[in-house]
Motif scaffolding. Structure first.
Motif, PDB file in Angstrom:
ATOM      1  N   ILE A  19      -8.128  -5.738  -4.432  1.00 11.84           N
ATOM      2  CA  ILE A  19      -6.982  -4.820  -4.495  1.00 11.84           C
ATOM      3  C   ILE A  19      -5.801  -5.496  -5.192  1.00 11.84           C
ATOM      4  CG2 ILE A  19      -5.279  -3.581  -3.103  1.00 11.84           C
ATOM      5  CD1 ILE A  19      -7.466  -3.123  -1.029  1.00 11.84           C
ATOM      6  N   TRP A  20      -5.647  -6.782  -4.890  1.00 10.86           N
ATOM      7  CA  TRP A  20      -4.550  -7.541  -5.504  1.00 10.86           C
ATOM      8  C   TRP A  20      -4.630  -7.485  -7.035  1.00 10.86           C
ATOM      9  CZ3 TRP A  20      -5.199 -12.780  -7.663  1.00 10.86           C
ATOM     10  CH2 TRP A  20      -3.984 -13.356  -8.048  1.00 10.86           C
ATOM     11  N   LYS A  31     -12.821  -9.462   4.395  1.00 14.03           N
ATOM     12  CA  LYS A  31     -11.490  -8.878   4.251  1.00 14.03           C
ATOM     13  C   LYS A  31     -10.785  -9.478   3.027  1.00 14.03           C
ATOM     14  CE  LYS A  31      -7.619  -6.819   5.829  1.00 14.03           C
ATOM     15  NZ  LYS A  31      -7.211  -5.833   4.852  1.00 14.03           N
ATOM     16  N   LEU A  32     -10.973 -10.798   2.869  1.00 11.46           N
ATOM     17  CA  LEU A  32     -10.322 -11.484   1.758  1.00 11.46           C
ATOM     18  C   LEU A  32     -10.832 -10.969   0.413  1.00 11.46           C
ATOM     19  CD1 LEU A  32      -8.152 -13.578   2.069  1.00 11.46           C
ATOM     20  CD2 LEU A  32      -9.854 -15.363   1.686  1.00 11.46           C
ATOM     21  N   ILE A  91      -1.312 -10.278   0.638  1.00 10.82           N
ATOM     22  CA  ILE A  91      -2.040 -10.360  -0.643  1.00 10.82           C
ATOM     23  C   ILE A  91      -1.887  -9.069  -1.436  1.00 10.82           C
ATOM     24  CG2 ILE A  91      -4.308 -10.668  -1.724  1.00 10.82           C
ATOM     25  CD1 ILE A  91      -5.081 -12.326   0.767  1.00 10.82           C
ATOM     26  N   THR A  92      -2.134  -7.947  -0.783  1.00 15.14           N
ATOM     27  CA  THR A  92      -2.145  -6.686  -1.525  1.00 15.14           C
ATOM     28  C   THR A  92      -0.802  -5.988  -1.520  1.00 15.14           C
ATOM     29  OG1 THR A  92      -2.739  -5.418   0.428  1.00 15.14           O
ATOM     30  CG2 THR A  92      -4.546  -6.300  -0.854  1.00 15.14           C
ATOM     31  N   PRO A  96       3.689  -1.600 -14.850  1.00 14.20           N
ATOM     32  CA  PRO A  96       4.717  -0.640 -14.469  1.00 14.20           C
ATOM     33  C   PRO A  96       4.138   0.485 -13.622  1.00 14.20           C
ATOM     34  CG  PRO A  96       4.234  -0.500 -16.829  1.00 14.20           C
ATOM     35  CD  PRO A  96       3.398  -1.600 -16.272  1.00 14.20           C
ATOM     36  N   VAL A  97       4.820   0.819 -12.562  1.00 11.32           N
ATOM     37  CA  VAL A  97       4.391   1.896 -11.679  1.00 11.32           C
ATOM     38  C   VAL A  97       5.484   2.961 -11.670  1.00 11.32           C
ATOM     39  CG1 VAL A  97       3.843   2.487  -9.292  1.00 11.32           C
ATOM     40  CG2 VAL A  97       3.048   0.338 -10.237  1.00 11.32           C
ATOM     41  N   PRO A  98       5.120   4.194 -11.954  1.00 11.53           N
ATOM     42  CA  PRO A  98       6.151   5.214 -11.987  1.00 11.53           C
ATOM     43  C   PRO A  98       6.797   5.414 -10.622  1.00 11.53           C
ATOM     44  CG  PRO A  98       3.996   6.125 -12.582  1.00 11.53           C
ATOM     45  CD  PRO A  98       3.782   4.711 -12.207  1.00 11.53           C
ATOM     46  N   ILE A 137       8.147   7.181  -7.365  1.00 13.51           N
ATOM     47  CA  ILE A 137       7.641   8.282  -6.564  1.00 13.51           C
ATOM     48  C   ILE A 137       8.852   9.080  -6.131  1.00 13.51           C
ATOM     49  CG2 ILE A 137       6.422   8.888  -4.442  1.00 13.51           C
ATOM     50  CD1 ILE A 137       5.098   6.091  -4.653  1.00 13.51           C
ATOM     51  N   GLY A 138       8.765  10.370  -6.178  1.00 20.48           N
ATOM     52  CA  GLY A 138       9.892  11.159  -5.712  1.00 20.48           C
ATOM     53  C   GLY A 138       9.873  12.561  -6.255  1.00 20.48           C
ATOM     54  N   GLN A 185      -5.663  -5.180  -8.737  1.00 21.26           N
ATOM     55  CA  GLN A 185      -5.294  -3.859  -9.257  1.00 21.26           C
ATOM     56  C   GLN A 185      -3.801  -3.610  -9.163  1.00 21.26           C
ATOM     57  OE1 GLN A 185      -7.603  -1.202  -6.843  1.00 21.26           O
ATOM     58  NE2 GLN A 185      -9.515  -2.210  -7.411  1.00 21.26           N
ATOM     59  N   ASN A 186      -3.084  -4.537  -8.613  1.00 25.11           N
ATOM     60  CA  ASN A 186      -1.656  -4.319  -8.384  1.00 25.11           C
ATOM     61  C   ASN A 186      -0.814  -5.473  -8.922  1.00 25.11           C
ATOM     62  OD1 ASN A 186      -1.365  -1.803  -6.498  1.00 25.11           O
ATOM     63  ND2 ASN A 186      -3.130  -2.942  -5.755  1.00 25.11           N
ATOM     64  N   ARG A 224       8.091  20.640  -1.281  1.00 27.07           N
ATOM     65  CA  ARG A 224       9.115  21.108  -2.217  1.00 27.07           C
ATOM     66  C   ARG A 224       8.675  22.432  -2.819  1.00 27.07           C
ATOM     67  NH1 ARG A 224       8.454  15.793  -4.455  1.00 27.07           N
ATOM     68  NH2 ARG A 224       9.785  14.315  -3.337  1.00 27.07           N
ATOM     69  N   ASP A 274     -12.013  -8.020  -0.211  1.00 26.18           N
ATOM     70  CA  ASP A 274     -11.434  -6.693  -0.417  1.00 26.18           C
ATOM     71  C   ASP A 274      -9.976  -6.804  -0.876  1.00 26.18           C
ATOM     72  OD1 ASP A 274     -11.916  -3.698   0.190  1.00 26.18           O
ATOM     73  OD2 ASP A 274      -9.984  -4.114   1.127  1.00 26.18           O
ATOM     74  N   ASP A 275      -9.220  -7.641  -0.178  1.00 26.17           N
ATOM     75  CA  ASP A 275      -7.800  -7.774  -0.502  1.00 26.17           C
ATOM     76  C   ASP A 275      -7.593  -8.344  -1.899  1.00 26.17           C
ATOM     77  OD1 ASP A 275      -7.130  -6.699   1.865  1.00 26.17           O
ATOM     78  OD2 ASP A 275      -6.372  -8.532   2.809  1.00 26.17           O
ATOM     79  N   LEU A 276      -8.432  -9.323  -2.241  1.00 30.29           N
ATOM     80  CA  LEU A 276      -8.258  -9.921  -3.566  1.00 30.29           C
ATOM     81  C   LEU A 276      -8.547  -8.907  -4.660  1.00 30.29           C
ATOM     82  CD1 LEU A 276      -9.662 -13.523  -3.097  1.00 30.29           C
ATOM     83  CD2 LEU A 276      -7.287 -12.828  -3.510  1.00 30.29           C
TER      84      LEU A 276
END
Lengths: 745, 230
Positions: free
Chosen positions: A34-35, A27-28, B176-177, A43-45, A47-48, A37-38, B86, A30-32
């Motif tokens: 993902i971490w 799990k660690l 973490i994520t 900058p993240v656009p 959402i809306g 990638q984030n 929408r 996988d999480d790392l």
């Protein structure tokens, strides 16, 4: 029971085994992953909800329709507006980068009063009420002491309701000193006035032309309305039209043209006359048009009884291909071939206005080019050039001037010219420094940055030092705003309602409506509202000339019926507008096209650019689509597109022919100092076959000293090296370059 | 959680019994070694199965305890009444205050949660900071329209019977994520019983494989990376 080393090893093995049997490592992992990638700084656009707002881009005089994509109120992209008559969905790099101007750190957030020395960039924040009342008080003192004419205004645009409102303010106040940033349109207007007898901005029916002879116009480098020009270029390719570019340097336009003819800089008028010579000599001109619709072709006797040479005689005597070849450096046979190709075309069209046409240029050159068009009948016809019919775009009620204003407005203006003369903005610094006229007590600068864009920045600054009160109505902390005493920050174009009339060079009357796409980001005010507030604060006749509650009310009134269409469609096109018929086309005394107007003589008059023989080279500034060189500074997105043969790190490259470089013992990338009679700057050289030997070139748009860290201190400001040269007839700036020298740094 | 606890108990029983067996054969020193092995094993199993999952997630309460069942009974168009598409076909997600206000300008009942909602958010015109259980990261392109409108899938296939819930469950965020726990799934090993138990990439592709849709990518002619990772 003995606990030894092996026990702990065993413990370790147990831990390892247990961990491996538990979900933890998997799990660690996988999480790392993902971490990674984030990262929080990516900058993240938002959402809306996506929405689009149509408006018009006023970053240049091109007048393109835009569609701004927003997510939950935040602008994410500016696109071209589909169905807009000017740009038909297209957009340029500057238009695309507009959001960086909206959100960038260079915006002025609130009215400011200078507390440090001029240009020191030390300010105190003041309220709008404070700012307006302070300025009104100063203006009131000047007005009551009979000095109303000693204030001046420089506007960025020559048209549009805000500019007109600015002019109106000066009129009601009593000053004849309204100036705008000039361009080749001003020179064209004069040429039309003299030769067509009609005033109006030029309309070029480029899409219908089949041989386009460009005397240095950067057709694909931002001349006219840039996106329209790109579309026109596509149309030419499809229709097999021919583009011939006359220019001393291989610009993008030259590179994409069908033929590029390198010419000695500043001798374009001579070539136009040389082509005319061949047309006349070989009887290739449009005889029918010349015979029935023109005057001054043959020699004639003036009203004073003097014999005056006609166009035919002037050209035949003085501009043979051999003579022109000596002036221009172009082979005589090439001139003859060029003339034949031009004459053979169904819809030939010649045009001028160097680069983006930001320098008004020589009147003689505009007239020579216009005469060439007349010779082939490409005046006032499909595929030709004509002054745009002056439709009543804005309808204003007359200013009721009080006695002070009536006196003030009739004074000669700052540069000693009578009212309604061509706009000699370039002459302002010299006029102030010469001390001949009256001293200027206050200067208002609206959407304009003379300290950067005007030739010879140092002299401009010296002149500004003599003006006791300088007010900027800019949205950005540009060079002029930073030098001001009070800054009244304007909404940026995406935050305000405004009309954008007549895209440069477009052959149909079009007005687009700029709409507030975004709520104002900061404590700024629409310049139109600021002017109205200021007038109201002054009271009396000045206030009476501004009866509107706000700018929007004013715009609705002056636009009249058009406002509804503007609100609904975003633009208004005069669909009834047609190319005027022959009767309406020419309003000269003879009612015909005038080859030999009384006001100015046709001929090649070299522009006396500055510098003596100690400066062996010719420096020409040029413009490109990848850089904004005017009031709007280059947004970082655009700077990113500039090649590293033009700008590398913070160094500008000076373009030079390898031969010239060799004779100056320079090789690629060498650091040099470029020096002219007006100033000097340090840069590097870039060797380029595409520039004539003896000529060096620098782009406009670099070398800012103000704005923010993303814009300032990159390269050389070409304007600081150049001096203005007055055209002998129009008085407008005609400096296409300056003599210069290079030395190793 | 109880299922996991049961497991770890079973494991420790085995551990103890086998530890006895070992010590019988090898004498004192060997017994200690085996004991230590099992102490390590058990401890790390407890850490891995019990403590780690607890430590990995932070727990947050939704700002308002929303009752889906109640609302579902009152609206006419099922989930789409509030979670609508929408006009441009994009999916609106969690409703904005503007929609809630249509009914809740004033409190409709004496329910303390509703009163709290009206007082703290509606009257102050503040958007409710809902915690979104199914939020995918920015690198994932997902079109609700393609799944709901074109493929006629039920909301519940991916989101479970949320529409029948009376309370909002705790929102658990991976420290973490930053993802919601519902992406990986409640089960720490990733075992799922229902289609909506997990929302990882494998779960998307599992269904796509089964349905044989959008398997080919234009670019690679292999499995369609670029369908979601544009």
């Amino acid at each position: 029971m003995k606990i030894d080393r092996r026990s702990f090893l065993s413990l370790g093995i147990g831990v390892a085994a247990g961990t491996a049997l538990s979900p933890l490592p998997w799990k660690l992992t996988d999480d790392l992953s993902i971490w990674t990638q984030n990262w929080p700084w990516t900058p993240v656009p938002e959402i809306g909800e996506t929405s689009h707002v149509n408006s018009v881009c006023t970053l240049c005089p091109g007048g393109c329709g835009i569609s701004v994509r927003k997510i939950e109120g935040r602008g994410v992209k500016i696109e071209g507006m589909t169905g807009h008559p000017v740009n038909q969905g297209g957009i340029c790099a500057l238009g695309l980068s507009g959001l960086q101007l909206l959100y960038g750190p260079t915006r002025i957030k609130t009215p400011l009063r200078r507390i440090g020395k001029r240009g020191e960039d030390r300010w105190e924040k003041i309220s709008w009420e404070q700012a307006i009342s302070e300025i009104a008080e100063k203006l009131d003192v000047l007005r009551t002491s009979g000095n109303s004419h000693t204030i001046a205004g420089i506007a960025g645009s020559r048209q549009g309701t805000v500019s007109q409102l600015f002019k109106r303010f000066l009129t009601a106040y009593g000053s004849p000193n309204f100036f705008h940033t000039p361009s080749c349109v001003d020179t064209y207007q004069l040429a039309f006035q003299y030769m067509n007898g009609v005033s109006g901005a030029p309309g070029f029916d480029l899409e219908n032309a089949d041989v386009i002879l460009s005397f240095g116009s950067g057709l694909l480098d931002g001349w006219g309305s840039p996106v329209r020009m790109f579309k026109a270029n596509t149309a030419w390719r499809k229709a097999n039209a021919h583009v011939i570019q006359i220019e001393p340097r291989l610009s993008r336009t030259a590179a994409k043209a069908d033929r590029w003819i390198a010419i000695n800089p500043g001798t374009e008028a001579a070539l136009a006359l040389g082509v005319s010579h061949v047309l006349i000599k070989e009887l290739l001109f449009d005889k029918e048009f010349v015979d029935s619709h023109t005057d001054g072709f043959e020699s004639f006797v003036t009203s004073k009884g003097e014999m005056k040479k006609g166009f035919r005689q002037t050209v035949l005597e003085n501009y043979s291909p051999e003579t022109v070849a000596r002036i221009t450096g172009i082979d005589p046979s090439a001139i003859i071939l060029l003339a034949r190709e031009f004459a053979k075309a169904k819809a030939p069209l010649a045009l001028c206005g160097k680069g983006q046409g930001i320098i008004p240029g020589s009147l003689a050159e505009a007239m020579a080019v216009h005469a060439l068009n007349a010779l082939v009948g490409s005046v006032n016809r499909k595929g030709g050039v004509f002054p745009m019919p002056e439709t009543e775009i804005q309808v204003w009620h007359e200013v009721a001037m009080d006695s002070v204003a009536a006196v003030g407005i009739n004074q000669t203006n700052l540069i000693g010219a009578p009212p309604n003369s061509p706009c000699g903005t370039n002459q302002i610094p010299a006029a102030i420094l010469s001390g001949k006229g009256y001293p200027l007590n206050a200067l208002f600068v609206l959407e304009s940055n003379p300290l950067y864009t005007m030739a010879d920045s140092k002299t401009v600054r010296d002149a500004f030092d003599k003006i006791p009160f300088l007010v900027s109505l800019s949205s950005f902390m540009d060079e002029t705003a930073r030098y001001a005493d009070i800054v009244l920050p304007n909404h940026i174009y995406l935050e305000r309602i405004e009309d954008a009339p007549a895209p440069t060079g477009f052959p149909k009357p079009v007005i687009s409506l700029s709409k507030p796409v975004f709520k104002p980001q900061f404590n700024t005010k629409h310049a139109g509202d600021t002017l109205i507030l200021l007038a109201k604060e002054m009271g009396g006749a000045v206030a009476d000339a501004f009866p509107w509650d706000n700018f929007e009310a004013c715009l609705e009134e002056v636009m009249g019926d058009k406002m509804k269409t503007l609100q609904e469609k975003g633009f208004w096109v005069d669909s009834d507008a047609a190319i005027p018929d022959w009767k309406a086309a020419f309003k000269t005394p003879s009612g015909k096209f005038q080859f030999s107007p009384a006001e100015a003589t046709l001929g090649f008059v070299p522009v006396a650019i500055e510098g003596d023989s100690t400066f062996p080279l010719l420096l020409i500034p040029y413009e490109t689509m990848r850089m904004a060189g005017g009031y709007i500074a280059n947004p970082p997105f655009m700077t990113k597109t500039v090649e590293d043969t033009i700008l590398k790190l913070n160094d500008s490259f000076i373009e030079i022919n390898p031969k010239t470089a060799q004779s100056n013992q320079l090789s690629e990338g060498d650091f040099v100092v470029v020096q002219t009679s007006r100033g000097q700057a340090r840069g590097r050289v870039h060797l380029e076959e595409g520039i004539m030997p003896g000529v060096i070139a620098l782009p406009r748009g670099l070398g800012h000293t103000a704005y923010d860290g993303y814009i300032a201190n990159k390269g050389i400001n070409a304007n600081q090296l150049i001096g203005p040269v007055q055209d002998p007839v129009s008085g407008l700036d005609a400096a296409w370059g300056i003599r210069a020298k290079l030395s190793k740094a | 959680m109880s299922e996991l606890d049961g497991k770890s108990q079973t494991v420790s029983e085995i551990v103890v019994s086998s530890a006895h067996g070992q010590s019988g054969k090898e004498g004192g020193s060997g017994g200690v070694i085996v004991l230590f092995f099992f102490v390590g094993l058990v401890a790390s199993l407890i850490v891995g199965w019990v403590l780690f999952p607890k430590a990995l997630y932070s727990q947050k309460k939704q700002p308002i305890d929303f009752n889906h069942t109640l609302h579902n009974g009152l609206v006419g168009n099922g989930c789409e009444s509030c979670h609508f598409f929408r006009e441009d076909g994009s999916y609106s997600g969690v409703p904005k205050l503007a929609q809630c206000i249509e009914c809740h300008e004033e409190a409709q009942s004496s329910d303390p949660e509703e009163i709290k909602f009206v007082e703290q958010f509606v009257k102050k015109e503040i958007e409710v900071p809902w915690l979104v259980y199914a939020r995918q990261p920015d690198c994932v392109f997902f079109s609700h329209a393609a799944h709901v409108k074109s493929a006629n899938m039920d909301c519940a296939t991916c989101h479970g019977p949320i529409g029948e819930s009376e309370h909002m469950k705790l929102y658990q965020q991976n420290r973490i994520t930053g993802y919601s726990r519902n992406i990986w799934g409640e089960n720490i090993v990733g075992i799922k019983k229902n289609t909506w138990d997990r929302m990882k990439m494998d779960d998307c592709s599992e269904c796509h494989q089964k349905q044989k849709v959008l398997l080919g990518s234009v670019q690679t002619q292999k499995e369609g990376c670029f369908v979601c990772h544009k």
